[in-house]
Design a protein around this motif. Structure first.
Motif, PDB file in Angstrom:
ATOM      1  N   TYR A   1       1.376  11.738  -5.275  1.00 56.94           N
ATOM      2  CA  TYR A   1       1.955  12.542  -6.413  1.00 56.94           C
ATOM      3  C   TYR A   1       0.867  12.966  -7.190  1.00 56.94           C
ATOM      4  CZ  TYR A   1       4.403  13.581 -10.686  1.00 56.94           C
ATOM      5  OH  TYR A   1       4.936  14.131 -11.765  1.00 56.94           O
ATOM      6  N   MET A   2      -0.189  12.136  -7.385  1.00 53.80           N
ATOM      7  CA  MET A   2      -1.256  12.614  -8.257  1.00 53.80           C
ATOM      8  C   MET A   2      -2.037  13.690  -7.784  1.00 53.80           C
ATOM      9  SD  MET A   2      -4.763  10.415  -9.243  1.00 53.80           S
ATOM     10  CE  MET A   2      -5.430  10.106  -7.687  1.00 53.80           C
ATOM     11  N   LEU A   3      -2.210  13.797  -6.410  1.00 52.11           N
ATOM     12  CA  LEU A   3      -2.911  14.936  -5.935  1.00 52.11           C
ATOM     13  C   LEU A   3      -2.088  16.153  -5.386  1.00 52.11           C
ATOM     14  CD1 LEU A   3      -5.291  12.619  -3.583  1.00 52.11           C
ATOM     15  CD2 LEU A   3      -5.713  13.827  -5.628  1.00 52.11           C
TER      16      LEU A   3
ATOM     17  N   ASN B   1       1.843   6.920  -5.019  1.00 54.31           N
ATOM     18  CA  ASN B   1       1.336   7.385  -6.255  1.00 54.31           C
ATOM     19  C   ASN B   1       0.030   8.305  -6.326  1.00 54.31           C
ATOM     20  OD1 ASN B   1       1.870   6.344  -9.112  1.00 54.31           O
ATOM     21  ND2 ASN B   1       2.660   4.937  -7.793  1.00 54.31           N
ATOM     22  N   ILE B   2      -0.765   7.854  -5.307  1.00 56.67           N
ATOM     23  CA  ILE B   2      -1.951   8.994  -5.093  1.00 56.67           C
ATOM     24  C   ILE B   2      -1.487  10.100  -4.663  1.00 56.67           C
ATOM     25  CG2 ILE B   2      -3.876   9.164  -3.496  1.00 56.67           C
ATOM     26  CD1 ILE B   2      -4.169   6.259  -3.562  1.00 56.67           C
TER      27      ILE B   2
ATOM     28  N   GLU C   1      -3.480  10.644 -14.556  1.00 52.98           N
ATOM     29  CA  GLU C   1      -2.600  10.502 -13.585  1.00 52.98           C
ATOM     30  C   GLU C   1      -3.149   9.211 -12.823  1.00 52.98           C
ATOM     31  OE1 GLU C   1       0.106  11.392 -12.306  1.00 52.98           O
ATOM     32  OE2 GLU C   1       0.284  12.772 -14.011  1.00 52.98           O
TER      33      GLU C   1
ATOM     34  N   LEU D   1      -7.901  14.318 -13.619  1.00 58.64           N
ATOM     35  CA  LEU D   1      -7.218  13.370 -13.077  1.00 58.64           C
ATOM     36  C   LEU D   1      -7.126  12.125 -14.081  1.00 58.64           C
ATOM     37  CD1 LEU D   1      -8.283  13.179  -9.446  1.00 58.64           C
ATOM     38  CD2 LEU D   1      -6.336  14.232 -10.293  1.00 58.64           C
TER      39      LEU D   1
ATOM     40  N   LYS E   1       3.425   1.847  -1.889  1.00 56.19           N
ATOM     41  CA  LYS E   1       3.745   2.490  -3.305  1.00 56.19           C
ATOM     42  C   LYS E   1       2.276   3.144  -3.770  1.00 56.19           C
ATOM     43  CE  LYS E   1       6.534  -1.659  -3.882  1.00 56.19           C
ATOM     44  NZ  LYS E   1       6.182  -3.187  -4.233  1.00 56.19           N
ATOM     45  N   VAL E   2       1.124   2.549  -3.614  1.00 56.97           N
ATOM     46  CA  VAL E   2      -0.004   2.981  -4.114  1.00 56.97           C
ATOM     47  C   VAL E   2      -0.335   4.672  -3.525  1.00 56.97           C
ATOM     48  CG1 VAL E   2      -2.400   2.725  -4.075  1.00 56.97           C
ATOM     49  CG2 VAL E   2      -0.892   0.572  -4.309  1.00 56.97           C
TER      50      VAL E   2
ATOM     51  N   ASN F   1      -0.523   0.502 -10.187  1.00 62.13           N
ATOM     52  CA  ASN F   1      -0.352   0.079  -8.702  1.00 62.13           C
ATOM     53  C   ASN F   1      -1.190  -0.764  -8.243  1.00 62.13           C
ATOM     54  OD1 ASN F   1       2.219   1.275  -7.088  1.00 62.13           O
ATOM     55  ND2 ASN F   1       1.904   2.537  -9.020  1.00 62.13           N
ATOM     56  N   ILE F   2      -2.477  -0.292  -7.956  1.00 60.29           N
ATOM     57  CA  ILE F   2      -3.370  -1.100  -7.184  1.00 60.29           C
ATOM     58  C   ILE F   2      -3.748  -2.307  -7.927  1.00 60.29           C
ATOM     59  CG2 ILE F   2      -5.794  -1.095  -6.720  1.00 60.29           C
ATOM     60  CD1 ILE F   2      -5.913   2.072  -6.685  1.00 60.29           C
TER      61      ILE F   2
ATOM     62  N   LYS G   1      -1.707   5.421 -13.557  1.00 59.49           N
ATOM     63  CA  LYS G   1      -0.645   5.054 -13.081  1.00 59.49           C
ATOM     64  C   LYS G   1      -0.908   4.565 -11.428  1.00 59.49           C
ATOM     65  CE  LYS G   1       1.729   8.912 -14.724  1.00 59.49           C
ATOM     66  NZ  LYS G   1       2.428  10.351 -14.387  1.00 59.49           N
ATOM     67  N   VAL G   2      -1.872   5.133 -10.877  1.00 61.89           N
ATOM     68  CA  VAL G   2      -2.470   4.764  -9.434  1.00 61.89           C
ATOM     69  C   VAL G   2      -3.003   3.503  -9.723  1.00 61.89           C
ATOM     70  CG1 VAL G   2      -3.948   5.248  -7.522  1.00 61.89           C
ATOM     71  CG2 VAL G   2      -2.456   6.913  -8.650  1.00 61.89           C
TER      72      VAL G   2
ATOM     73  N   MET H   1     -10.611   3.364   0.303  1.00 57.91           N
ATOM     74  CA  MET H   1     -10.042   2.689  -0.690  1.00 57.91           C
ATOM     75  C   MET H   1     -10.847   1.486  -0.764  1.00 57.91           C
ATOM     76  SD  MET H   1      -6.411   2.249  -1.863  1.00 57.91           S
ATOM     77  CE  MET H   1      -6.038   1.562  -3.419  1.00 57.91           C
TER      78      MET H   1
ATOM     79  N   MET I   1      -0.848  -4.411  -6.549  1.00 57.95           N
ATOM     80  CA  MET I   1      -0.976  -4.765  -5.415  1.00 57.95           C
ATOM     81  C   MET I   1      -1.850  -6.207  -5.184  1.00 57.95           C
ATOM     82  SD  MET I   1      -2.160  -2.303  -2.106  1.00 57.95           S
ATOM     83  CE  MET I   1      -3.696  -2.046  -2.667  1.00 57.95           C
TER      84      MET I   1
ATOM     85  N   ILE J   1       0.772  -1.172  -0.200  1.00 60.06           N
ATOM     86  CA  ILE J   1      -0.088  -0.004  -0.047  1.00 60.06           C
ATOM     87  C   ILE J   1       1.014   1.196   0.025  1.00 60.06           C
ATOM     88  CG2 ILE J   1      -0.260   0.496   2.634  1.00 60.06           C
ATOM     89  CD1 ILE J   1      -3.173   0.552  -0.002  1.00 60.06           C
TER      90      ILE J   1
END
Lengths: 145, 145
Positions: free
Chosen positions: A120-122, A117-118, B110, B107, A113-114, B117-118, B113-114, B1, B121, A111
DNA sequence: ATCATAAAGGATAAAAGTATCCTTTATTAT
DNA sequence: ATAATAAAGGATACTTTTATCCTTTATGAT
Protein backbone atom coordinates in the motif's frame (compact mmCIF):
# COMPACT_ATOMS: atom_id res chain seq x y z
CA UNK A 1 13.95 -2.13 4.77
CA UNK A 2 15.37 -0.59 1.60
CA UNK A 3 19.00 -0.86 0.55
CA UNK A 4 20.91 2.40 0.42
CA UNK A 5 20.90 2.08 -3.37
CA UNK A 6 17.14 1.77 -3.31
CA UNK A 7 16.76 4.81 -1.05
CA UNK A 8 18.74 6.81 -3.60
CA UNK A 9 16.63 5.37 -6.42
CA UNK A 10 13.36 6.33 -4.76
CA UNK A 11 14.50 9.89 -4.17
CA UNK A 12 15.96 10.17 -7.66
CA UNK A 13 12.76 9.04 -9.34
CA UNK A 14 10.63 11.44 -7.33
CA UNK A 15 13.00 14.25 -8.18
CA UNK A 16 12.88 13.39 -11.89
CA UNK A 17 9.09 13.45 -11.74
CA UNK A 18 9.18 16.78 -10.00
CA UNK A 19 11.35 18.31 -12.71
CA UNK A 20 9.31 16.68 -15.45
CA UNK A 21 6.24 18.46 -14.08
CA UNK A 22 7.94 21.59 -15.38
CA UNK A 23 9.06 19.90 -18.58
CA UNK A 24 12.69 19.82 -17.50
CA UNK A 25 15.12 16.99 -18.12
CA UNK A 26 17.74 16.60 -15.41
CA UNK A 27 21.29 15.29 -15.38
CA UNK A 28 22.68 12.64 -13.04
CA UNK A 29 24.95 15.19 -11.41
CA UNK A 30 22.09 17.53 -10.53
CA UNK A 31 20.02 14.62 -9.26
CA UNK A 32 22.87 13.42 -7.06
CA UNK A 33 23.20 16.85 -5.53
CA UNK A 34 19.49 17.30 -4.94
CA UNK A 35 19.08 13.99 -3.17
CA UNK A 36 22.41 13.92 -1.31
CA UNK A 37 23.81 10.95 -3.19
CA UNK A 38 27.21 10.50 -4.88
CA UNK A 39 26.59 11.43 -8.50
CA UNK A 40 28.58 8.70 -10.23
CA UNK A 41 26.72 6.15 -8.18
CA UNK A 42 23.44 7.88 -8.89
CA UNK A 43 24.25 7.58 -12.59
CA UNK A 44 24.70 3.81 -12.23
CA UNK A 45 21.37 3.48 -10.47
CA UNK A 46 19.67 5.52 -13.17
CA UNK A 47 21.01 3.16 -15.80
CA UNK A 48 19.08 0.37 -14.16
CA UNK A 49 15.93 2.44 -13.84
CA UNK A 50 16.11 3.35 -17.51
CA UNK A 51 16.63 -0.28 -18.51
CA UNK A 52 13.56 -1.20 -16.45
CA UNK A 53 11.60 1.65 -18.07
CA UNK A 54 10.91 3.36 -14.77
CA UNK A 55 12.28 6.59 -16.22
CA UNK A 56 13.49 7.69 -19.63
CA UNK A 57 16.80 9.21 -20.68
CA UNK A 58 18.20 11.16 -23.53
CA UNK A 59 21.86 11.63 -24.42
CA UNK A 60 23.71 14.73 -25.50
CA UNK A 61 23.30 18.41 -24.73
CA UNK A 62 19.75 19.16 -23.57
CA UNK A 63 19.70 15.47 -22.61
CA UNK A 64 19.04 14.03 -19.20
CA UNK A 65 16.49 11.94 -17.35
CA UNK A 66 12.76 12.54 -17.57
CA UNK A 67 9.38 10.87 -17.44
CA UNK A 68 6.49 11.13 -19.85
CA UNK A 69 3.12 9.52 -20.54
CA UNK A 70 4.77 6.12 -20.94
CA UNK A 71 5.84 6.14 -17.29
CA UNK A 72 2.63 7.39 -15.76
CA UNK A 73 1.58 4.12 -14.15
CA UNK A 74 4.93 3.30 -12.61
CA UNK A 75 4.99 3.41 -8.82
CA UNK A 76 7.52 3.31 -6.04
CA UNK A 77 6.99 -0.42 -5.98
CA UNK A 78 8.42 -0.64 -9.49
CA UNK A 79 11.44 1.31 -8.31
CA UNK A 80 11.96 -1.06 -5.40
CA UNK A 81 11.49 -4.10 -7.63
CA UNK A 82 14.01 -2.74 -10.14
CA UNK A 83 16.68 -2.13 -7.51
CA UNK A 84 16.14 -4.49 -4.57
CA UNK A 85 14.20 -7.17 -6.41
CA UNK A 86 11.16 -8.88 -4.96
CA UNK A 87 12.51 -10.03 -1.62
CA UNK A 88 10.36 -7.49 0.26
CA UNK A 89 7.24 -8.87 -1.42
CA UNK A 90 7.92 -12.52 -2.15
CA UNK A 91 9.58 -15.49 -0.56
CA UNK A 92 10.11 -16.53 3.03
CA UNK A 93 11.13 -13.69 5.31
CA UNK A 94 13.27 -16.15 7.29
CA UNK A 95 14.97 -17.50 4.18
CA UNK A 96 13.37 -20.97 4.06
CA UNK A 97 13.22 -22.28 0.51
CA UNK A 98 10.22 -24.40 1.45
CA UNK A 99 7.76 -22.11 3.15
CA UNK A 100 4.05 -22.27 2.42
CA UNK A 101 0.62 -22.43 4.01
CA UNK A 102 1.21 -26.14 4.53
CA UNK A 103 4.75 -25.71 5.75
CA UNK A 104 4.85 -22.24 7.24
CA UNK A 105 7.77 -20.57 8.98
CA UNK A 106 6.96 -18.93 12.33
CA UNK A 107 6.36 -15.57 10.64
CA UNK A 108 4.50 -16.82 7.59
CA UNK A 109 1.01 -15.60 8.47
CA UNK A 110 2.14 -12.38 10.09
CA UNK A 111 4.35 -11.25 7.26
CA UNK A 112 1.34 -11.18 4.95
CA UNK A 113 -0.13 -8.17 6.74
CA UNK A 114 3.18 -6.39 6.84
CA UNK A 115 3.67 -6.92 3.14
CA UNK A 116 0.20 -5.71 2.41
CA UNK A 117 1.04 -2.49 4.23
CA UNK A 118 4.30 -2.11 2.39
CA UNK A 119 2.50 -2.70 -0.88
CA UNK A 120 0.00 0.00 0.00
CA UNK A 121 2.75 2.42 0.98
CA UNK A 122 4.49 1.91 -2.35
CA UNK A 123 1.48 2.00 -4.66
CA UNK A 124 -1.25 4.19 -3.17
CA UNK A 125 0.20 7.46 -4.35
CA UNK A 126 1.34 8.04 -7.90
CA UNK A 127 4.87 9.21 -8.45
CA UNK A 128 3.38 12.40 -9.81
CA UNK A 129 1.54 13.01 -6.54
CA UNK A 130 4.71 12.37 -4.56
CA UNK A 131 6.56 14.80 -6.83
CA UNK A 132 3.89 17.44 -6.30
CA UNK A 133 4.20 17.08 -2.55
CA UNK A 134 7.90 17.74 -2.83
CA UNK A 135 7.15 20.60 -5.21
CA UNK A 136 4.84 22.37 -2.80
CA UNK A 137 7.17 21.83 0.14
CA UNK A 138 5.01 19.44 2.09
CA UNK A 139 7.71 16.76 1.86
CA UNK A 140 11.46 16.86 1.25
CA UNK A 141 14.08 14.74 -0.50
CA UNK A 142 17.09 16.04 1.41
CA UNK A 143 17.93 18.11 4.44
CA UNK A 144 17.25 21.74 3.75
CA UNK A 145 20.26 24.02 3.40
CA UNK B 1 13.64 -6.98 5.58
CA UNK B 2 15.95 -8.96 7.88
CA UNK B 3 19.64 -9.54 7.19
CA UNK B 4 20.64 -13.13 6.63
CA UNK B 5 22.39 -13.02 9.99
CA UNK B 6 19.15 -11.89 11.60
CA UNK B 7 17.16 -14.66 9.92
CA UNK B 8 19.59 -17.16 11.41
CA UNK B 9 19.33 -15.45 14.79
CA UNK B 10 15.54 -15.60 14.82
CA UNK B 11 15.49 -19.28 13.97
CA UNK B 12 18.25 -20.04 16.45
CA UNK B 13 16.47 -18.32 19.31
CA UNK B 14 13.21 -20.10 18.59
CA UNK B 15 15.04 -23.41 18.46
CA UNK B 16 16.77 -22.72 21.76
CA UNK B 17 13.40 -21.95 23.32
CA UNK B 18 11.98 -25.13 21.89
CA UNK B 19 14.74 -27.24 23.44
CA UNK B 20 14.54 -25.33 26.70
CA UNK B 21 10.87 -26.33 26.95
CA UNK B 22 12.25 -29.81 27.51
CA UNK B 23 14.99 -28.58 29.80
CA UNK B 24 17.71 -29.22 27.22
CA UNK B 25 20.70 -27.04 26.52
CA UNK B 26 21.87 -27.09 22.93
CA UNK B 27 25.23 -26.58 21.25
CA UNK B 28 25.97 -24.18 18.42
CA UNK B 29 26.65 -27.09 16.09
CA UNK B 30 23.28 -28.68 16.67
CA UNK B 31 21.54 -25.34 16.29
CA UNK B 32 23.30 -24.67 13.01
CA UNK B 33 22.17 -28.02 11.68
CA UNK B 34 18.59 -27.62 12.80
CA UNK B 35 18.16 -24.22 11.23
CA UNK B 36 20.25 -24.79 8.09
CA UNK B 37 22.93 -22.29 9.00
CA UNK B 38 26.72 -22.66 9.00
CA UNK B 39 27.59 -23.62 12.55
CA UNK B 40 30.69 -21.47 13.06
CA UNK B 41 28.71 -18.48 11.93
CA UNK B 42 25.80 -19.48 14.11
CA UNK B 43 28.22 -19.57 17.05
CA UNK B 44 29.25 -15.98 16.33
CA UNK B 45 25.67 -14.84 16.21
CA UNK B 46 24.93 -16.59 19.49
CA UNK B 47 27.78 -14.72 21.13
CA UNK B 48 25.98 -11.49 20.37
CA UNK B 49 22.65 -12.80 21.59
CA UNK B 50 24.25 -13.91 24.84
CA UNK B 51 25.94 -10.53 25.32
CA UNK B 52 22.55 -8.88 24.79
CA UNK B 53 20.94 -11.29 27.25
CA UNK B 54 18.50 -12.66 24.69
CA UNK B 55 19.63 -16.18 25.57
CA UNK B 56 21.97 -17.69 28.15
CA UNK B 57 24.99 -19.93 27.70
CA UNK B 58 27.06 -22.28 29.72
CA UNK B 59 30.54 -23.59 28.91
CA UNK B 60 31.92 -27.08 29.22
CA UNK B 61 30.43 -30.54 28.87
CA UNK B 62 26.66 -30.42 29.48
CA UNK B 63 26.99 -26.78 28.45
CA UNK B 64 25.22 -25.04 25.62
CA UNK B 65 22.65 -22.36 24.99
CA UNK B 66 19.37 -22.13 26.86
CA UNK B 67 16.73 -19.77 28.15
CA UNK B 68 15.23 -19.52 31.61
CA UNK B 69 12.96 -17.24 33.65
CA UNK B 70 15.33 -14.32 33.09
CA UNK B 71 14.63 -14.40 29.35
CA UNK B 72 10.88 -14.84 29.46
CA UNK B 73 9.96 -11.34 28.33
CA UNK B 74 12.36 -11.19 25.42
CA UNK B 75 10.71 -11.12 22.01
CA UNK B 76 11.68 -11.44 18.38
CA UNK B 77 11.99 -7.69 18.39
CA UNK B 78 14.85 -7.96 20.87
CA UNK B 79 16.52 -10.46 18.58
CA UNK B 80 16.20 -8.11 15.61
CA UNK B 81 17.42 -5.16 17.66
CA UNK B 82 20.43 -7.15 18.85
CA UNK B 83 21.45 -8.20 15.34
CA UNK B 84 20.20 -5.63 12.84
CA UNK B 85 19.91 -2.68 15.19
CA UNK B 86 16.98 -0.29 15.17
CA UNK B 87 16.91 0.71 11.51
CA UNK B 88 13.65 -1.19 10.93
CA UNK B 89 11.99 0.72 13.76
CA UNK B 90 13.68 4.11 13.93
CA UNK B 91 15.05 6.74 11.62
CA UNK B 92 14.11 7.82 8.12
CA UNK B 93 13.38 4.95 5.78
CA UNK B 94 14.88 6.97 2.93
CA UNK B 95 18.02 7.78 4.89
CA UNK B 96 17.44 11.49 5.52
CA UNK B 97 19.17 12.61 8.69
CA UNK B 98 16.61 15.38 9.09
CA UNK B 99 13.22 13.78 8.77
CA UNK B 100 10.36 14.70 11.07
CA UNK B 101 6.70 15.66 11.17
CA UNK B 102 7.79 19.19 10.27
CA UNK B 103 10.23 18.06 7.62
CA UNK B 104 8.90 14.73 6.40
CA UNK B 105 10.30 12.57 3.64
CA UNK B 106 7.75 11.31 1.10
CA UNK B 107 7.24 8.09 3.04
CA UNK B 108 7.28 9.56 6.52
CA UNK B 109 3.59 9.16 7.36
CA UNK B 110 3.13 5.84 5.58
CA UNK B 111 6.09 4.13 7.17
CA UNK B 112 4.49 4.60 10.57
CA UNK B 113 1.78 2.06 9.80
CA UNK B 114 4.23 -0.39 8.31
CA UNK B 115 6.41 -0.15 11.38
CA UNK B 116 3.47 -0.64 13.64
CA UNK B 117 2.69 -3.88 11.79
CA UNK B 118 6.27 -5.02 12.01
CA UNK B 119 6.29 -4.22 15.70
CA UNK B 120 3.16 -6.27 16.17
CA UNK B 121 4.58 -9.19 14.20
CA UNK B 122 7.69 -9.23 16.36
CA UNK B 123 6.09 -8.78 19.76
CA UNK B 124 2.59 -10.23 19.76
CA UNK B 125 3.65 -13.81 20.36
CA UNK B 126 6.11 -14.80 23.06
CA UNK B 127 9.18 -16.74 22.02
CA UNK B 128 7.79 -19.59 24.09
CA UNK B 129 4.60 -19.63 22.01
CA UNK B 130 6.62 -19.59 18.80
CA UNK B 131 8.70 -22.48 20.12
CA UNK B 132 5.58 -24.45 20.98
CA UNK B 133 4.25 -23.98 17.46
CA UNK B 134 7.46 -25.43 16.10
CA UNK B 135 7.24 -28.17 18.71
CA UNK B 136 3.76 -29.27 17.68
CA UNK B 137 4.63 -29.12 13.99
CA UNK B 138 2.38 -26.21 13.07
CA UNK B 139 5.40 -24.18 11.94
CA UNK B 140 8.91 -25.13 10.83
CA UNK B 141 12.44 -23.71 11.11
CA UNK B 142 13.93 -25.53 8.13
CA UNK B 143 12.87 -27.58 5.16
CA UNK B 144 11.80 -30.99 6.25
CA UNK B 145 14.06 -33.90 5.31
C1' DA C 1 32.13 18.91 -39.88
C1' DT C 2 33.51 19.98 -35.26
C1' DC C 3 32.90 20.59 -30.57
C1' DA C 4 30.53 20.32 -26.31
C1' DT C 5 27.40 17.80 -23.51
C1' DA C 6 25.38 13.99 -21.17
C1' DA C 7 24.14 9.08 -20.73
C1' DA C 8 26.10 4.26 -21.10
C1' DG C 9 29.40 1.08 -20.06
C1' DG C 10 33.68 -1.00 -18.17
C1' DA C 11 37.23 -1.45 -14.76
C1' DT C 12 38.47 -0.91 -10.30
C1' DA C 13 38.33 0.03 -5.25
C1' DA C 14 36.59 0.50 -0.54
C1' DA C 15 33.40 -1.00 2.94
C1' DA C 16 30.10 -4.02 4.97
C1' DG C 17 28.12 -8.47 5.46
C1' DT C 18 28.79 -13.40 5.51
C1' DA C 19 31.66 -17.28 6.62
C1' DT C 20 35.64 -20.33 8.27
C1' DC C 21 39.31 -21.82 11.20
C1' DC C 22 42.17 -21.93 15.10
C1' DT C 23 43.30 -20.77 19.97
C1' DT C 24 41.80 -19.71 24.65
C1' DT C 25 38.83 -20.09 28.65
C1' DA C 26 35.47 -22.28 31.60
C1' DT C 27 33.34 -26.38 33.25
C1' DT C 28 32.36 -31.32 33.95
C1' DA C 29 33.49 -36.18 34.26
C1' DT C 30 36.91 -39.49 35.23
C1' DA D 1 44.86 -33.61 38.53
C1' DT D 2 43.69 -34.78 33.83
C1' DA D 3 41.12 -35.20 29.85
C1' DA D 4 37.14 -34.08 27.28
C1' DT D 5 33.67 -30.78 26.03
C1' DA D 6 31.65 -26.53 24.61
C1' DA D 7 31.40 -21.45 24.47
C1' DA D 8 34.33 -17.17 23.69
C1' DG D 9 37.44 -14.76 21.11
C1' DG D 10 40.77 -13.56 17.41
C1' DA D 11 42.46 -13.76 12.77
C1' DT D 12 41.44 -14.28 8.24
C1' DA D 13 38.89 -14.91 3.81
C1' DC D 14 35.13 -14.55 0.61
C1' DT D 15 31.03 -12.10 -1.23
C1' DT D 16 28.01 -8.40 -1.93
C1' DT D 17 27.09 -3.68 -1.62
C1' DT D 18 28.49 0.83 -2.21
C1' DA D 19 31.35 4.03 -4.66
C1' DT D 20 34.77 6.18 -8.02
C1' DC D 21 36.97 7.01 -12.37
C1' DC D 22 37.73 6.71 -17.13
C1' DT D 23 36.32 5.62 -21.93
C1' DT D 24 32.73 5.18 -25.40
C1' DT D 25 28.43 6.39 -27.67
C1' DA D 26 24.69 9.39 -28.93
C1' DT D 27 22.94 13.94 -29.68
C1' DG D 28 22.61 18.97 -30.20
C1' DA D 29 24.70 23.53 -31.03
C1' DT D 30 27.96 26.15 -33.60
Amino acid sequence: MFSKTCQYAIKAVIYIHKQSLEGKKVGAKEIGQEIDAPDAFTAKILQVLVRQHVVGSFKGPTGGFYVDKSHEFKTLKDVVLAIDGDQLFQGCSLGLNQCSEQNPCPLHFEIVKVRSNIHYMLTSKSLKQLAEEVGDGSTVLARLA
